[in-house]
Structures are given as structure tokens and as C-alpha cells.
Design a protein around this motif. Structure first.
Motif, short mmCIF file in Angstrom:
data_model
loop_
_atom_site.label_atom_id
_atom_site.label_comp_id
_atom_site.label_asym_id
_atom_site.label_seq_id
_atom_site.Cartn_x
_atom_site.Cartn_y
_atom_site.Cartn_z
N UNK A 1 11.33 -5.96 1.15
CA UNK A 1 10.41 -5.96 0.00
C UNK A 1 10.80 -4.86 -0.99
N UNK A 2 10.50 -5.09 -2.25
CA UNK A 2 10.87 -4.13 -3.28
C UNK A 2 9.69 -3.92 -4.22
N UNK A 3 9.88 -3.02 -5.19
CA UNK A 3 8.85 -2.77 -6.17
C UNK A 3 7.59 -2.19 -5.55
N UNK A 4 6.43 -2.72 -5.97
CA UNK A 4 5.15 -2.20 -5.52
C UNK A 4 4.89 -2.44 -4.04
N UNK A 5 5.67 -3.31 -3.40
CA UNK A 5 5.47 -3.61 -1.98
C UNK A 5 6.57 -3.03 -1.11
N UNK A 6 7.38 -2.11 -1.63
CA UNK A 6 8.42 -1.46 -0.83
C UNK A 6 7.79 -0.48 0.16
N UNK A 7 8.56 -0.07 1.18
CA UNK A 7 8.01 0.76 2.25
C UNK A 7 7.39 2.08 1.77
N UNK A 8 8.06 2.86 0.88
CA UNK A 8 7.42 4.12 0.45
C UNK A 8 6.03 3.90 -0.13
N UNK A 9 5.86 2.82 -0.87
CA UNK A 9 4.54 2.55 -1.45
C UNK A 9 3.57 2.02 -0.39
N UNK A 10 4.06 1.23 0.56
CA UNK A 10 3.20 0.75 1.64
C UNK A 10 2.64 1.92 2.44
N UNK A 11 3.45 2.96 2.61
CA UNK A 11 2.98 4.15 3.33
C UNK A 11 1.85 4.83 2.57
N UNK A 12 1.97 4.86 1.24
CA UNK A 12 0.89 5.44 0.43
C UNK A 12 -0.38 4.58 0.49
N UNK A 13 -0.21 3.27 0.51
CA UNK A 13 -1.37 2.38 0.62
C UNK A 13 -2.07 2.56 1.97
N UNK A 14 -1.28 2.75 3.04
CA UNK A 14 -1.86 2.98 4.37
C UNK A 14 -2.65 4.28 4.39
N UNK A 15 -2.11 5.31 3.75
CA UNK A 15 -2.82 6.58 3.65
C UNK A 15 -4.14 6.39 2.91
N UNK A 16 -4.11 5.60 1.83
CA UNK A 16 -5.33 5.32 1.06
C UNK A 16 -6.37 4.63 1.93
N UNK A 17 -5.93 3.68 2.74
CA UNK A 17 -6.85 2.96 3.62
C UNK A 17 -7.56 3.91 4.58
N UNK A 18 -6.80 4.80 5.21
CA UNK A 18 -7.41 5.75 6.14
C UNK A 18 -8.36 6.71 5.41
N UNK A 19 -7.92 7.20 4.25
CA UNK A 19 -8.72 8.19 3.54
C UNK A 19 -10.10 7.67 3.19
N UNK A 20 -10.17 6.42 2.70
CA UNK A 20 -11.44 5.89 2.23
C UNK A 20 -12.27 5.22 3.34
N UNK A 21 -11.77 5.24 4.56
CA UNK A 21 -12.54 4.67 5.67
C UNK A 21 -13.86 5.43 5.88
#
Length: 394
Positions: A1-21
């Protein structure tokens, strides 16, 4: 995957998920705990509103600090502050929640600005709306499970479980956050600084920059409705026949997540003002608030229809307005101006509790949510524009 769905960005999205839990649980526990202890709607609204009211004040400063020090360095400090806030929730009662909400508000100002500005800086123009939508999506995914988990904890009568969950979320967020490293794939913020004079000039653009003013008014008003829903639905649902706060919040969050993912490519990302699109969002928001107001008479079906309509509006309003502003704001001041704009969402959600609580005490939930519907409908006038021309960036 590339762009907004590449791994570095997926890691940031995962962090966001945990933070707002944590918020997905706190948004249910705090109103229920307040009502059980005899607190008024005004008091509950103030405690709930303290979180984003604090965030509002720190967002512009957060934008400037991130420009100066970089997002990763700021992020690691803020994760420690967030852990302390969650520990306060675990160790104190309703009285300590107010201070924990303020501390968490400071943390959220820097956390969300670090991630969003990093995403904006790293992605090409055509992918910005997708990146912002994915960030927003992950901030709402916890809302699907969190309310049910919170109600389960509350109904068990064992608030020790609540303390354990808060501590686990703090630990998980810290572990993921500290694994983020600044590399070629990780967003690199601009290093330009901004002094106090520049900050004041930027603040003045809330009134003088027409696009920033329009978007800020729209986001502020929509956020008042979102804040009133978040704060008082856990209490209002008991007045709706067969209504459940957990099901409502879960439905609304699921709609937000689904709409942001499925519609992410349809959110305008061309720098033009799509008046009909924005007007439609405001009308949908107003219709949803009216359904919630009428549901005390109309029943659960109308209640959950309101959740669907508000969820769709909530999924589209923020990324649409944010993406548009990334094109039209002056590049040299964009980070600070974006902080001021996002602060309008914080202020609106806070006012949804702080102002609508006293209104509910004076009238009723039905009247308060009807007032929210009128507010949303009035924004159609603000959103209207004869033609959608892309403004030049100065």
C-alpha cells in the motif's frame, strides 16, 4: 500500500485509535457518575466541557511548538502527560475528573496537532483528504465499542474495572507512541518559528480571512450539536422508549467510521468551495438533531435515525472543511491557523456541554435538542456561496 494507507501512516492511525479509546469510555462514565452523585446538568456539562475547552486554548501554541521542535519530540512528551491524566481518572472520583479533563485537554491539543500537521505535510495534495479522513476515522473507531464497554463496567458496579482499563489504555498508547521514529516515511514538520506578534496576527485572521471565518463558524456550530449529543445522550436515552445510550453512541460511531472510510475519496480535495455539498451536510445535521429531539415522543426508531444522520454529517464536516483550508490558507502561517481553526471544534464541543446543560436545566432535553436542530439549519446560510472558486494562497 502507498500514500495515505502506507505503513508509516497506518502506525499513526493505530496510535490515534489507542489514544482516543479512553474518551469513548469517559464520555459515558462521567455523566452517569455525575447523575448518580446528584450533580446538575450544568455541573456535568462543565466537567465534560473542561476537556476540549482547555484543548482549544492550547491548539495554536501546539501548532507553533510543533513547527519549532518537530512532531515526534512533542508527541513523546505529550504521551507522558496523557498517561498522568488517565492515572488521575483511575485514582480519583468526580471531583478529580475536572482536573484530569483539563490535563487531558492539554495533551490532546498537542497530540492531534502533531499527527494532523504531520499527515498534511507528508502527503501530496491529492491524498490529503484521505489522510485526514483516516485519522478522523481512527479517532472514532473506539466509539463503536467504548460505550458498550462503559455501560458494562457501570452496570457491574465495579469501578475498579474502570481504573484498570484506563491504566491499560495509557500503557498501550505509550508503547505504540514511543515506537514512532522520525524517518523518511514519517511526517517531517516545518521548522519555521512564530513569535507572539505573529500569533496575534494569525488570531486576527479568524475575523479577516473570509475562508477561515466561514469554515470556523460552520465547524463551531456543528461541534455544539456534537458536544450536546456526546454529553447528554447517556442521560437522555432513558426518556426514549426502548432507547439505549450504548446502542445510540455505538450506531453513531459506526456510521462515522463507515462513512469516513467509504466516502473518503468523495470528500472534495481540489481547493474549491463546494457550497451545495456543505449545505447538504448542515441540513443532515439539523435533521439528525431534530430526530433526537422528537424521539422522546416518536420512539427508538426515530432516535437511532438521528444517530445515523448525525453520524454521516460528523463524518464529512471536519475533513471537508479541514482539507479545503489546507489549500487556501497562507503557507507561512498554515500550521498556526489550522490550530486556531481546529480550536473552533474544541470550543463548540465544550459549549455543547457548558451552554446546553443550563438550557436543559431550564427547559428539557427535547427543547435543547430542538435548539440544536435550529442552529444546524441556520448554517445553510453561512455555507451558501454563489460559486466555488479556489482562493489564491498568499
Amino acid at each position: 500500500m502507498s500514500g495515505a494507507l502506507s505503513w508509516p501512516f497506518m502506525r499513526l492511525y493505530l496510535l490515534t485509535l489507542f489514544y482516543f479509546s479512553a474518551n469513548a469510555i469517559l464520555n459515558v462514565i462521567i455523566p452517569l457518575q455525575g447523575e448518580a452523585l446528584g450533580a446538575s446538568h450544568t455541573t456535568i456539562g462543565i466537567i465534560m466541557g473542561a476537556y476540549l475547552f482547555t484543548t482549544m486554548f492550547f491548539r495554536p501554541w501546539a501548532g507553533a511548538m510543533i513547527q519549532k521542535h518537530g512532531s515526534v519530540r512533542v508527541l513523546r512528551v505529550i504521551l507522558i502527560v496523557n498517561g498522568l491524566a488517565l492515572m488521575l481518572y483511575a485514582m480519583t472520583g468526580l471531583g478529580g475528573y475536572f482536573f484530569a479533563r483539563m490535563l487531558q485537554g492539554v495533551s490532546t491539543a498537542f497530540f492531534s496537532m502533531a499527527l494532523q500537521l504531520g499527515i498534511i505535510d507528508a502527503l501530496p495534495e491529492k491524498d490529503r483528504s484521505q489522510g485526514i479522513s483516516m485519522y478522523s476515522l481512527c479517532s472514532y473507531i473506539p466509539g463503536i465499542i467504548g460505550p458498550i464497554l462503559a455501560l458494562t463496567i457501570w452496570q457491574s458496579g465495579e469501578l475498579n474495572y474502570f481504573a484498570v482499563v484506563m491504566l491499560l489504555i495509557a500503557l498501550g498508547t505509550g508503547v505504540i507512541g514511543f515506537s514512532v521514529k522520525p524517518d523518511k516515511s514519517t511526517p517531517n514538520p516545518a521548522k519555521t518559528g512564530q513569535g507572539a506578534g505573529g500569533m496575534l496576527r494569525s488570531l486576527g485572521q479568524l475575523a479577516t480571512h473570509p475562508s477561515l471565518r466561514k469554515c470556523s463558524i460552520l465547524l463551531l456550530s456543528a461541534s455544539v450539536v456534537f458536544g450536546a449529543i456526546t454529553t447528554f445522550i447517556p442521560l437522555y436515552a432513558a426518556q426514549v422508549e426502548h432507547g439505549s445510550a450504548g446502542v445510540y453512541l455505538m450506531t453513531q460511531a459506526a456510521v462515522v467510521v463507515s462513512a469516513r472510510f467509504l466516502l473518503r475519496k468523495h470528500i472534495p480535495s481540489d481547493g474549491r468551495w463546494h457550497a451545495s455539498f456543505v449545505m447538504g451536510m448542515m441540513l443532515m445535521l439539523a435533521a439528525g438533531a431534530y430526530c433526537v429531539s422528537y424521539s422522546s415522543t416518536g420512539g427508538a426508531v426515530i432516535f437511532y435515525l438521528g444517530a445515523i444522520l448525525i453520524g454521516i454529517a460528523q463524518a464529512l464536516v471536519y475533513p471537508t472543511l479541514t482539507t479545503y483550508l489546507t489549500f487556501v490558507l497562507p503557507q507561512t502561517e498554515r500550521n498556526v491557523l489550522m490550530g486556531l481553526f481546529i480550536a473552533m471544534a474544541d470550543l463548540g464541543v465544550s459549549l455543547g456541554g457548558i451552554l446546553m446543560g443550563p438550557l436543559t436545566d431550564l427547559t428539557s432535553y427535547t427543547f435543547m435538542y430542538a435548539a440544536c436542530a435550529v442552529l444546524g439549519a441556520s448554517m445553510v446560510v453561512v455555507a451558501y456561496e454563489r460559486r466555488g472558486v479556489r482562493k489564491a494562497v498568499s
